[in-house]
Design a protein around this motif. Structure first.
Motif, PDB file in Angstrom:
ATOM      1  N   TRP A 223       7.479  -1.358   4.320  1.00 44.19           N
ATOM      2  CA  TRP A 223       5.887  -1.304   3.977  1.00 44.19           C
ATOM      3  C   TRP A 223       5.702   0.197   3.383  1.00 44.19           C
ATOM      4  O   TRP A 223       6.257   1.216   3.990  1.00 44.19           O
ATOM      5  CB  TRP A 223       5.258  -1.360   5.105  1.00 44.19           C
TER       6      TRP A 223
ATOM      7  N   TYR B 208       1.108   2.622  11.350  1.00 46.51           N
ATOM      8  CA  TYR B 208       0.757   1.456  12.347  1.00 46.51           C
ATOM      9  C   TYR B 208      -0.064   0.601  11.324  1.00 46.51           C
ATOM     10  O   TYR B 208      -0.896  -0.294  12.070  1.00 46.51           O
ATOM     11  CB  TYR B 208      -0.443   2.255  13.224  1.00 46.51           C
ATOM     12  N   CYS B 209       0.263   0.006  10.149  1.00 47.18           N
ATOM     13  CA  CYS B 209      -0.755  -0.581   9.346  1.00 47.18           C
ATOM     14  C   CYS B 209      -0.318  -2.048  10.007  1.00 47.18           C
ATOM     15  O   CYS B 209       0.621  -2.778   9.728  1.00 47.18           O
ATOM     16  CB  CYS B 209      -0.388  -0.384   7.948  1.00 47.18           C
TER      17      CYS B 209
ATOM     18  N   LYS C 146      -8.870   5.168   2.500  1.00 47.45           N
ATOM     19  CA  LYS C 146      -8.303   6.417   3.028  1.00 47.45           C
ATOM     20  C   LYS C 146      -8.027   7.399   2.100  1.00 47.45           C
ATOM     21  O   LYS C 146      -7.071   8.345   1.975  1.00 47.45           O
ATOM     22  CB  LYS C 146      -6.961   6.301   3.800  1.00 47.45           C
TER      23      LYS C 146
ATOM     24  N   CYS D  51       0.965  -1.357   0.100  1.00 44.42           N
ATOM     25  CA  CYS D  51       0.014  -0.152  -0.227  1.00 44.42           C
ATOM     26  C   CYS D  51       0.931   1.426  -0.029  1.00 44.42           C
ATOM     27  O   CYS D  51       1.631   1.290   0.940  1.00 44.42           O
ATOM     28  CB  CYS D  51      -0.968   0.003   1.280  1.00 44.42           C
TER      29      CYS D  51
ATOM     30  N   CYS E 207      -4.608  -4.070   1.587  1.00 41.36           N
ATOM     31  CA  CYS E 207      -4.023  -2.912   0.856  1.00 41.36           C
ATOM     32  C   CYS E 207      -5.412  -1.925   0.987  1.00 41.36           C
ATOM     33  O   CYS E 207      -6.343  -2.219   1.485  1.00 41.36           O
ATOM     34  CB  CYS E 207      -4.081  -3.372  -0.628  1.00 41.36           C
ATOM     35  N   ASP E 208      -5.089  -0.538   0.328  1.00 46.86           N
ATOM     36  CA  ASP E 208      -6.068   0.441   0.172  1.00 46.86           C
ATOM     37  C   ASP E 208      -6.529   0.308  -1.109  1.00 46.86           C
ATOM     38  O   ASP E 208      -5.720   0.472  -2.234  1.00 46.86           O
ATOM     39  CB  ASP E 208      -5.734   1.770   0.348  1.00 46.86           C
TER      40      ASP E 208
ATOM     41  N   HIS F  79      -0.007   4.092   0.810  1.00 43.31           N
ATOM     42  CA  HIS F  79      -0.261   5.119   1.880  1.00 43.31           C
ATOM     43  C   HIS F  79       0.791   5.058   2.969  1.00 43.31           C
ATOM     44  O   HIS F  79       1.186   6.211   3.554  1.00 43.31           O
ATOM     45  CB  HIS F  79      -1.654   4.953   2.331  1.00 43.31           C
ATOM     46  N   GLY F  80       1.324   3.790   3.123  1.00 43.06           N
ATOM     47  CA  GLY F  80       2.232   3.689   4.107  1.00 43.06           C
ATOM     48  C   GLY F  80       2.231   3.882   5.504  1.00 43.06           C
ATOM     49  O   GLY F  80       2.931   4.570   6.134  1.00 43.06           O
ATOM     50  N   CYS F  81       1.007   3.722   5.962  1.00 42.68           N
ATOM     51  CA  CYS F  81       0.670   4.199   7.464  1.00 42.68           C
ATOM     52  C   CYS F  81       1.420   3.604   8.449  1.00 42.68           C
ATOM     53  O   CYS F  81       1.954   2.393   8.201  1.00 42.68           O
ATOM     54  CB  CYS F  81      -0.837   3.780   7.605  1.00 42.68           C
TER      55      CYS F  81
HETATM   56  S1  SF4 Z   1      -3.645  -0.955   3.952  1.00 45.23           S
HETATM   57 FE1  SF4 Z   1      -4.545   0.802   5.161  1.00 45.23          FE
HETATM   58  S2  SF4 Z   1      -3.477   0.947   7.148  1.00 45.23           S
HETATM   59 FE2  SF4 Z   1      -2.390  -0.175   5.476  1.00 45.23          FE
HETATM   60  S3  SF4 Z   1      -0.994   1.433   4.603  1.00 45.23           S
HETATM   61 FE3  SF4 Z   1      -2.815   1.309   3.417  1.00 45.23          FE
HETATM   62  S4  SF4 Z   1      -4.453   2.746   3.909  1.00 45.23           S
HETATM   63 FE4  SF4 Z   1      -2.776   2.518   5.479  1.00 45.23          FE
END
Ligand code: SF4
Length: 267
Positions: free
Chosen positions: A49, A34-35, A113, A28, A81-82, A30-32
């Motif tokens: 990640w 806390y994912c 997101k 993903c 994934c997003d 988005h690279g959060c």
């Molecule tokens: S899967 Fe969700 S929590 Fe994980 S990086 Fe992507 S948006 Fe963020």
């Protein structure tokens, strides 16, 4: 960003959240920080990640074949994934799945997101039963840039939710994981619910932080220590106890007395 086109064995997998889950991508952008999805590696053990995406290039063929056999059950996007991460602009796998699902007789749920979901508004309106959820972990846009570097800003997500709601789409907010120190005070929770109420969301799901004991927690610890120091990490350590959990629950319930809003605590 390392992008690899791969073949998948199946499009729909069984899920504990809905009957079936579809992951158009693995990884993903988005690279959060806390994912939870990063506990899975699928050959990416050494990569960070947020720096790679596998594109399941044969997904649509697999989906069409599976739907002929499965015939029913709720479907959600996505668990690892997003579905609307930036690469979706190029490959449009989520959009193509939705086109295949236009005649699906059961519910479809999408959690994201990203405000890229608005691109598919016309398609979404044609689905029989659809619900769009936006994850909100932090309200502050600047803080979100640090914690969720590749995702749409929370303010944009809320605007997108409002638009979807106004267009007659059912919506929810996944308010979580509530981050110790950053989003768990009563003031922060109140501020968040005020916003959620303003945009007219149908339901809010609330969850505490999880996975502090595994790979996710170890990487989170490194990030928090480097960025904020030991004092802030101690809040995360404290959040593992039952006492913290109970206090958080009470804070949320206290705040919720001010709102006529449908909600579910997931802890
Ligand atoms: S899967 Fe969700 S929590 Fe994980 S990086 Fe992507 S948006 Fe963020």
């Amino acid at each position: 960003m390392k992008v690899k086109e791969i073949q998948c064995k199946s499009a729909l997998r069984p899920s504990k959240i809905q009957n079936h889950v579809i992951n158009p991508y693995f990884g993903c952008q988005h690279g959060c920080k806390y994912c939870y999805a990063k506990i899975y590696t699928f050959g990416h053990e050494k990569e960070e990640w947020g720096t790679f995406v596998d594109v399941r290039i044969n997904l649509i063929d697999k989906l069409k074949k599976q739907l002929k056999k499965i015939k029913q059950g709720s479907i959600w996007f996505s668990s690892i994934c997003d579905p609307y991460q930036p690469i979706e602009s190029r490959y449009k796998l989520t959009q193509k799945c939705l086109k295949v699902l236009l005649n699906w007789g059961d519910s479809v749920c999408i959690q994201t997101k990203s405000d890229l979901v608005l691109r598919d508004l016309d398609l979404l309106k044609k689905l029989k039963d659809v619900e769009i959820g936006f994850t909100i972990t932090i309200l502050d846009d600047d803080l979100a840039k640090v914690w969720e570097p590749g995702a749409s800003l929370p303010s944009k997500r809320l605007r997108a939710l409002e638009e979807l709601k106004q267009k007659g789409i059912k919506t929810y907010i996944f308010f979580g994981p509530i981050l110790p120190y950053f989003s768990d005070s009563e003031d922060k929770i109140l501020e968040a619910f005020k916003k959620f109420n303003q945009v007219g969301v149908n339901e809010v799901l609330v969850d505490k932080i999880r996975h502090l004991q595994d790979k996710v927690g170890r990487e989170l610890r490194e990030f928090v220590l480097e960025k904020y120091g030991k004092g802030i990490w101690s809040h995360f350590e404290h959040a593992q106890g039952l006492e913290y959990q109970e206090k958080l629950r009470l804070k949320i319930e206290h705040v919720l007395r001010y709102f006529d809003i449908k909600y579910k605590l997931l802890f």
